[in-house]
Motif scaffolding. Structure first.
Motif, mmCIF file in Angstrom:
data_model
loop_
_atom_site.group_PDB
_atom_site.id
_atom_site.type_symbol
_atom_site.label_atom_id
_atom_site.label_comp_id
_atom_site.label_asym_id
_atom_site.label_seq_id
_atom_site.Cartn_x
_atom_site.Cartn_y
_atom_site.Cartn_z
ATOM 1 N N GLU A 1 -156.865 36.558 -7.630
ATOM 2 C CA GLU A 1 -157.687 35.351 -7.640
ATOM 3 C C GLU A 1 -159.055 35.607 -7.011
ATOM 4 O OE1 GLU A 1 -158.285 31.151 -8.311
ATOM 5 O OE2 GLU A 1 -156.933 32.694 -9.088
ATOM 6 N N ILE A 2 -159.092 36.405 -5.917
ATOM 7 C CA ILE A 2 -160.378 36.731 -5.269
ATOM 8 C C ILE A 2 -161.273 37.506 -6.228
ATOM 9 C CG2 ILE A 2 -161.427 38.165 -3.477
ATOM 10 C CD1 ILE A 2 -159.151 37.353 -1.639
ATOM 11 N N VAL A 3 -160.700 38.488 -6.926
ATOM 12 C CA VAL A 3 -161.497 39.276 -7.879
ATOM 13 C C VAL A 3 -162.069 38.364 -8.962
ATOM 14 C CG1 VAL A 3 -161.383 41.080 -9.633
ATOM 15 C CG2 VAL A 3 -160.250 41.419 -7.439
ATOM 16 N N ARG A 4 -161.187 37.473 -9.497
ATOM 17 C CA ARG A 4 -161.648 36.599 -10.569
ATOM 18 C C ARG A 4 -162.745 35.650 -10.077
ATOM 19 N NH1 ARG A 4 -160.954 31.640 -12.541
ATOM 20 N NH2 ARG A 4 -159.587 30.981 -10.846
ATOM 21 N N ARG A 5 -162.535 35.044 -8.874
ATOM 22 C CA ARG A 5 -163.514 34.074 -8.389
ATOM 23 C C ARG A 5 -164.834 34.738 -7.999
ATOM 24 N NH1 ARG A 5 -161.388 28.954 -7.553
ATOM 25 N NH2 ARG A 5 -159.588 28.810 -8.916
ATOM 26 N N ILE A 6 -164.766 35.914 -7.357
ATOM 27 C CA ILE A 6 -166.018 36.599 -6.963
ATOM 28 C C ILE A 6 -166.773 37.074 -8.204
ATOM 29 C CG2 ILE A 6 -166.933 38.649 -5.824
ATOM 30 C CD1 ILE A 6 -164.978 38.268 -3.623
ATOM 31 N N ARG A 7 -166.041 37.525 -9.242
ATOM 32 C CA ARG A 7 -166.707 37.928 -10.468
ATOM 33 C C ARG A 7 -167.426 36.734 -11.091
ATOM 34 N NH1 ARG A 7 -162.815 40.534 -14.653
ATOM 35 N NH2 ARG A 7 -161.992 38.406 -14.585
ATOM 36 N N GLY A 8 -166.758 35.575 -11.090
ATOM 37 C CA GLY A 8 -167.412 34.378 -11.598
ATOM 38 C C GLY A 8 -168.609 33.986 -10.758
ATOM 39 N N PHE A 9 -168.483 34.176 -9.409
ATOM 40 C CA PHE A 9 -169.614 33.855 -8.521
ATOM 41 C C PHE A 9 -170.810 34.765 -8.795
ATOM 42 C CE2 PHE A 9 -171.863 34.486 -4.495
ATOM 43 C CZ PHE A 9 -172.264 33.179 -4.278
ATOM 44 N N VAL A 10 -170.555 36.068 -9.035
ATOM 45 C CA VAL A 10 -171.641 37.009 -9.333
ATOM 46 C C VAL A 10 -172.354 36.605 -10.615
ATOM 47 C CG1 VAL A 10 -172.115 39.395 -9.981
ATOM 48 C CG2 VAL A 10 -170.606 38.911 -8.070
ATOM 49 N N ARG A 11 -171.591 36.022 -11.579
ATOM 50 C CA ARG A 11 -172.208 35.588 -12.827
ATOM 51 C C ARG A 11 -172.913 34.242 -12.686
ATOM 52 N NH1 ARG A 11 -167.212 37.113 -16.951
ATOM 53 N NH2 ARG A 11 -167.398 39.372 -16.764
ATOM 54 N N GLN A 12 -172.990 33.734 -11.481
ATOM 55 C CA GLN A 12 -173.718 32.506 -11.164
ATOM 56 C C GLN A 12 -173.106 31.286 -11.839
ATOM 57 O OE1 GLN A 12 -177.809 33.185 -12.052
ATOM 58 N NE2 GLN A 12 -178.074 34.624 -10.408
ATOM 59 N N ARG A 13 -171.770 31.243 -11.937
ATOM 60 C CA ARG A 13 -171.119 30.046 -12.445
ATOM 61 C C ARG A 13 -170.855 29.079 -11.286
ATOM 62 N NH1 ARG A 13 -166.536 32.684 -16.301
ATOM 63 N NH2 ARG A 13 -165.913 33.517 -14.291
ATOM 64 N N THR A 14 -170.549 27.841 -11.624
ATOM 65 C CA THR A 14 -170.252 26.844 -10.588
ATOM 66 C C THR A 14 -169.035 27.280 -9.788
ATOM 67 O OG1 THR A 14 -171.158 25.143 -11.997
ATOM 68 C CG2 THR A 14 -169.755 24.433 -10.190
ATOM 69 N N ALA A 15 -169.089 27.115 -8.455
ATOM 70 C CA ALA A 15 -168.049 27.676 -7.587
ATOM 71 C C ALA A 15 -166.682 27.085 -7.892
ATOM 72 C CB ALA A 15 -168.402 27.432 -6.125
ATOM 73 N N GLY A 16 -166.548 25.807 -8.064
ATOM 74 C CA GLY A 16 -165.241 25.224 -8.344
ATOM 75 C C GLY A 16 -165.311 23.720 -8.326
ATOM 76 N N THR A 17 -164.267 23.088 -8.813
ATOM 77 C CA THR A 17 -164.267 21.635 -8.900
ATOM 78 C C THR A 17 -162.971 21.059 -8.329
ATOM 79 O OG1 THR A 17 -163.366 21.789 -11.127
ATOM 80 C CG2 THR A 17 -165.755 21.660 -10.925
ATOM 81 N N GLU A 18 -162.465 21.668 -7.276
ATOM 82 C CA GLU A 18 -161.169 21.281 -6.724
ATOM 83 C C GLU A 18 -161.361 20.537 -5.403
ATOM 84 O OE1 GLU A 18 -157.024 23.520 -5.347
ATOM 85 O OE2 GLU A 18 -158.684 24.616 -6.262
ATOM 86 N N ASP A 19 -160.615 19.460 -5.219
ATOM 87 C CA ASP A 19 -160.621 18.765 -3.931
ATOM 88 C C ASP A 19 -159.718 19.530 -2.963
ATOM 89 O OD1 ASP A 19 -162.327 16.828 -4.739
ATOM 90 O OD2 ASP A 19 -160.778 15.388 -5.291
ATOM 91 N N CYS A 20 -160.277 19.948 -1.822
ATOM 92 C CA CYS A 20 -159.558 20.789 -0.869
ATOM 93 C C CYS A 20 -159.394 20.043 0.450
ATOM 94 C CB CYS A 20 -160.311 22.106 -0.630
ATOM 95 S SG CYS A 20 -160.650 23.026 -2.135
ATOM 96 N N ALA A 21 -158.158 19.917 0.911
ATOM 97 C CA ALA A 21 -157.903 19.319 2.222
ATOM 98 C C ALA A 21 -158.278 20.323 3.309
ATOM 99 C CB ALA A 21 -156.440 18.925 2.337
ATOM 100 N N VAL A 22 -159.027 19.876 4.294
ATOM 101 C CA VAL A 22 -159.497 20.774 5.351
ATOM 102 C C VAL A 22 -158.307 21.347 6.123
ATOM 103 C CG1 VAL A 22 -160.911 20.959 7.425
ATOM 104 C CG2 VAL A 22 -161.666 19.536 5.516
ATOM 105 N N ALA A 23 -157.306 20.515 6.415
ATOM 106 C CA ALA A 23 -156.139 21.002 7.161
ATOM 107 C C ALA A 23 -155.413 22.095 6.381
ATOM 108 C CB ALA A 23 -155.201 19.832 7.463
ATOM 109 N N ALA A 24 -155.309 21.952 5.052
ATOM 110 C CA ALA A 24 -154.630 22.965 4.241
ATOM 111 C C ALA A 24 -155.422 24.273 4.222
ATOM 112 C CB ALA A 24 -154.434 22.442 2.816
#
Length: 723
Positions: free
Chosen positions: A556-579
Motif C-alpha cells: 500500500e505504501i508503494v502504491r500510495r507514494i507512487r501516486g503521490f509522485v505522480r501528483q495525484r490527489t492524496a486521498g478521499t477517506e475520512d480518518c479518525a485521529v484515534a485510529a
C-alpha cells in the motif's frame, strides 16, 4: 515674333511647404521612436528568455552541488559511534589502540569513496586518519584553528570548504562531534570530500559558472583566472580571520574580480562586463543563494544575443520604414504627374520631357533601393497575377523575374505539401481579408530545398485611390526557425536531467518509507518461528496475520507514494485521529519495549475525523513517534515517555507529539526539514522532509517547537472536512 519662354510650373506657397516639411519630420521622428521602442522590447524579451534558461540550468547545478555536499554527511556521525574510535580517544597513548583506529578509519574511507577521514582529539591533534600510511598523513597534525573543528568541538556539525593545511588540496570538510556515554564531546571525526569532479564538469560548459563563499570569495569556477578573487572588498577583520583559519592556504590578499556590473530595476539579473581570452565579453548573470551551505551559485549566459535581437528588430523596422517611404514617394510622384496634365499643351509637352527625366531618375533610385533590400517584395493585381518581384524574392524562390511575372496561382514556388494552406491565404487576400499580422508560409526553392517565410500583405492603392492589387513583403525566417528548434532541443535535455534527478529522490524516498514495515515484517516472522517451535498455535496464527498485514501495508505504501509522485490527489477517506494514532503505536510496540519507553495518548473519542490518505498520515505519525523515541535514548528511563495528544483549535485539527529528549539546537532549526539533513548516526535525513511533503499535500502544516523543561513538540495541523 520670337517664341515666349516656357513658364515655370506653379510652386506651392512657402507656408504649405513648411507644413509638409514639419509633417514629414514628425513622421520620421515617430517612426524612429517606434523602431527604437520595438528594439528595446525585443532585447527585453530575449533577456527574459535567457533568464529562464539560466534558472533551468541553475536547478540542475544546485542538485549536483547538494548531492556532492550531502552524500558524505552521514560518514562522520557513523564513524563517531564505532568502539575503535572511542577507544582511541580514551587511550591516546596506546599505539596498538590507535593503529586499530587507523585501520578501521582507512577501511571506512575506502568503502565510502571519500578523500580522507580522520579522528581529532579535544585539543585539535589528529590521532588516526585514513591516510596514516602515506607521506602526507594527517596523524600528529593540529587542526585546532579550523572552523569545522571548532564547530564540532562545541557540539555542532561542521561544514567548511578550504585548502588543506597538510596536502594543499582544496576540499569540503564535514565534521561531527564524538560524544561519551554521558553526552560530553570527547573528540571530532572529519571527512574531506573533493569537488574536483564538479570543477572538471564545469570546464565543458559554454558560459561561466562560479561559486562564492559567504565573504564573496570565488572558490570554484569554470574560469580558472577568477579563482580566489572577491566580488566585494574584504575588511581587516575578515582578512585576519582567513589568515587564522588558513581557509585558502597562505593567501593574504583576494583581489577584486575584473568585472563591471550593471543592475537595472525590474530586470531578471544583472549585466557583467569583463574580458575572457583577451576579448571583451558581456554576460547576463543570476545569483542563487544556498543558505544551507553558506554559498552563492552564479550562472551566466552570453548577453550578445540580447544585442543581436535588438539590432534585428531595428533592421526589420528600418526595412519596413523604407518600404513605406518608397510607397509614399511613388504616390507623390503620381500626384504631381496628374496635376501637371491640367497645364497648357505647350507647357505639358515641356513638362512631360522634364518630368519623364525626373521619373526615370526616381524609378532608377526606387529600383536601386528595392534591389538592395533583403526583404522579398511581390505585387499582384486584382486577378492574382504577379506584376512585380524584386531580386530578394527571386533569390528566395530560385525563379527569375521573367519566369514569375504574369503567373496566376498555383505559383511554381508553392510547396506541394502546403498547397491547401497556400490556397487558403490566397482566397483570404482576394476576398479583402489578408492576415494583418502576417502569416508563416513554407515555400519550395527551385533546387528542392525548403524556405520558411513570414508574409505581410497590404492593399496596393493606385494614384486615383482605387484598389489596384496587393503588395506583399516576404521575410526569410528559415535560420530563425532552425535556431528555435535548437533551443527546444536544449530545453528537452534540461528537462531530461531534471527527470533523472527526481528519479533518484523517489528511489531514496521508497527505501526510507519501506524500512519500518519491513523491520516489522522481520520481527513478526521471527516471533512466528518461535511460536511454531513452542507449538503455540494461537500466537503463531496472530503473528502470521500481522506479517500478512505488514506485507499489505508495504504494498500500500508503494502504491500510495507512487501516486503521490505522480501528483495525484492524496486521498478521499475520512480518518479518525484515534485510529491513526493506535495504528502507528501498534507498529512501535517492539521498539518501545527495546528502548524501555512508553506512550501516553490523550485523544478524545469525540474528535471529528480528518480527511486524507490514511496510510500516508499514519506514516507521518509513525516517523514523528519513532524520532521522539530515538531522541530520548539518553533520557532517564522513568522520563522516557512519548506523549500524543489532539484537539480542535480554530476549526483545524492539531495533533502534537511531545518528548523529553535532547531537543533541537537553534543553530540547526532551519535545516530540520531539509532533505539529507540528519543528526542520527546512519540516518538518511529524509524522514522529516517526507513528512512535511505529505502534510503540505493535504493542505496542512508541520512545525516544531522547544518543550519547556527539555524536549521537542512537533505539531501536525490538518483541515477538518465540512459536515
Amino acid at each position: 515674333m520670337p517664341p515666349s519662354p516656357p513658364s515655370s510650373a506653379p510652386q506651392p506657397p512657402p507656408r504649405r511647404r513648411r507644413r509638409a516639411l514639419l509633417l514629414g519630420a514628425g513622421l520620421l521622428a515617430l517612426a524612429a521612436l517606434l523602431i527604437g521602442a520595438a528594439g528595446q522590447w525585443a532585447a527585453a524579451r530575449e533577456a527574459s528568455f535567457q533568464a529562464d534558461s539560466i534558472r533551468r540550468a541553475m536547478e540542475v547545478h544546485v542538485l549536483g552541488l547538494r548531492d556532492s555536499a550531502g552524500k558524505y554527511s552521514y560518514l562522520p556521525f557513523t564513524a563517531a559511534l564505532h568502539p575503535e574510535v572511542l577507544a582511541a580517544l580514551a587511550h591516546p597513548g596506546d599505539a596498538a589502540v590507535k593503529q586499530r583506529a587507523n585501520l578501521y578509519i582507512e577501511e571506512v574511507n575506502r568503502q565510502a569513496g571519500s578523500d580522507a577521514l580522520y579522528l581529532i582529539d579535544p585539543q585539535g591533534l589528529t590521532l588516526a586518519a585514513s591516510n596514516w600510511a602515506t607521506p602526507q598523513s594527517f596523524v600528529g597534525e593540529s587542526y585546532a584553528n579550523r572552523p569545522y573543528f571548532i564547530d564540532a568541538r562545541a557540539g555542532r556539525s561542521g561544514l567548511f570548504y578550504g585548502v588543506g593545511q597538510t596536502t594543499g588540496e582544496p576540499g569540503l570538510f564535514i565534521s561531527a562531534p564524538v560524544r561519551s556515554d554521558a553526552g560530553a564531546v570527547i573528540g571530532v571525526v572529519t571527512v574531506k570530500v573533493s569537488l574536483r569532479a564538479l570543477q572538471e564538469a564545469w570546464t565543458f560548459v559554454r558560459d561561466p559558472i562560479l561559486l562564492t563563499d559567504a565573504r564573496g570569495i570565488v572558490f570554484l569556477s569554470s574560469v580558472p583566472a577568477w579563482m580566489y578573487q572577491a566580488t566585494r572588498p574584504l575588511d581587516a577583520v575578515q582578512l585576519e580571520r582567513l589568515r587564522r583559519d588558513q581557509q585558502y592556504g597562505a593567501r593574504a590578499s583576494f583581489p577584486a574580480l575584473p568585472w563591471k556590473t550593471q543592475r537595472g530595476d525590474g530586470e531578471p539579473g544583472y549585466l557583467v562586463r569583463t574580458a575572457l581570452g583577451g576579448k571583451p565579453r558581456s554576460f547576463l548573470a543570476i545569483d542563487e543563494p544556498l543558505p544551507d551551505l553558506g554559498w552563492t551559485l552564479t550562472v551566466m549566459v552570453d548577453h550578445a544575443e540580447v544585442t543581436r535581437a535588438r539590432e534585428r528588430t531595428w533592421m526589420l523596422g528600418l526595412l519596413g520604414a523604407g518600404v513605406l517611404l518608397l510607397g509614399g514617394l511613388y504616390w507623390r510622384l503620381r500626384e504631381r504627374r496628374f496635376a501637371e496634365q491640367r497645364d497648357a499643351r505647350r507647357e505639358l509637352e515641356l513638362r512631360v520631357r522634364e518630368r519623364t527625366h525626373e521619373l526615370d531618375e526616381a524609378h532608377a533610385f526606387r529600383k536601386a533601393m528595392e534591389d538592395s533590400l533583403l526583404v522579398g517584395m511581390r505585387a499582384r493585381d486584382l486577378e492574382g497575377r504577379i506584376t512585380y518581384v524584386n531580386p530578394a524574392f527571386c533569390e528566395m524562390t530560385g525563379y527569375g523575374a521573367d519566369e514569375l511575372l504574369g503567373k496566376l496561382p498555383p505559383y511554381p514556388y508553392w510547396h506541394p505539401d502546403e498547397v491547401p494552406r497556400h490556397w487558403h491565404h490566397y482566397d483570404a487576400m482576394m476576398s479583402g481579408q489578408p492576415a494583418l499580422s502576417g502569416f508563416e508560409s513554407r515555400l519550395r526553392h527551385r533546387d528542392g530545398r525548403e524556405v520558411i517565410t513570414m508574409v505581410y500583405t497590404a492593399p496596393l492603392i493606385d494614384a486615383d485611390g482605387g484598389h489596384a492589387g496587393w503588395m506583399s513583403s516576404v521575410v526569410d525566417i528559415t535560420e530563425q526557425k532552425r535556431a528555435e528548434l535548437r533551443q527546444r532541443q536544449n530545453d528537452e535535455q534540461l528537462q531530461h536531467a531534471q527527470r533523472l534527478a527526481s528519479l533518484g529522490e523517489m528511489a531514496s524516498t521508497l527505501a526510507h518509507e519501506l524500512n519500518q514495515p519491513l523491520m516489522a515484517l522481520s520481527s513478526f516472522a521471527g516471533a512466528a518461528k518461535a511460536f511454531a517451535e513452542q507449538g503455540n498455535q494461537a500466537l503463531l496464527a496472530s503473528s502470521l496475520d500481522e506479517t500478512m498485514a505488514q506485507a499489505r501495508r508495504s504494498a500500500e505504501i508503494v502504491r500510495r507514494i507512487r501516486g503521490f509522485v505522480r501528483q495525484r490527489t492524496a486521498g478521499t477517506e475520512d480518518c479518525a485521529v484515534a485510529a491513526l494514532a493506535a495504528n502507528a503505536l501498534a507498529l512501535l510496540q517492539g521498539e518501545m519495549r527495546q528502548r524501555q519507553s512508553r506512550a501516553e495518548v490523550r485523544i478524545p473519542a469525540t474528535l471529528p475525523p480528518v480527511r486524507g490518505d490514511r496510510v500516508l498520515l499514519e506514516q507521518v505519525l509513525l516517523n514523528l513517534l519513532s524520532n521522539s523515541l530515538q531522541a530520548m535514548q539518553a533520557t532517564p528511563v522513568e522520563r522516557r515517555v512519548v506523549e500524543l495528544e489532539a484537539e480542535v483549535v480554530e476549526g483545524r485539527m492539531e495533533i502534537r507529539v511531545l518528548d523529553r529528549g535532547t531537543g533541537i539546537d537553534d543553530a540547526l532549526a532551519e535545516q530540520v526539514f531539509a532533505p539529507f539533513f540528519t543528526t542520527k548516526p546512519g540516518g538518511l535525513g529524509l524522514g522529516l522532509n517526507i513528512c512535511r511533503t505529505i502534510v503540505e499535500a493535504h493542505r496542512g502544516r508541520l512545525v516544531f517547537d522547544h518543550r519547556p523543561g527539555g524536549g521537542t513538540v512537533f505539531t501536525l495541523v490538518l483541515e477538518i472536512p465540512s459536515p
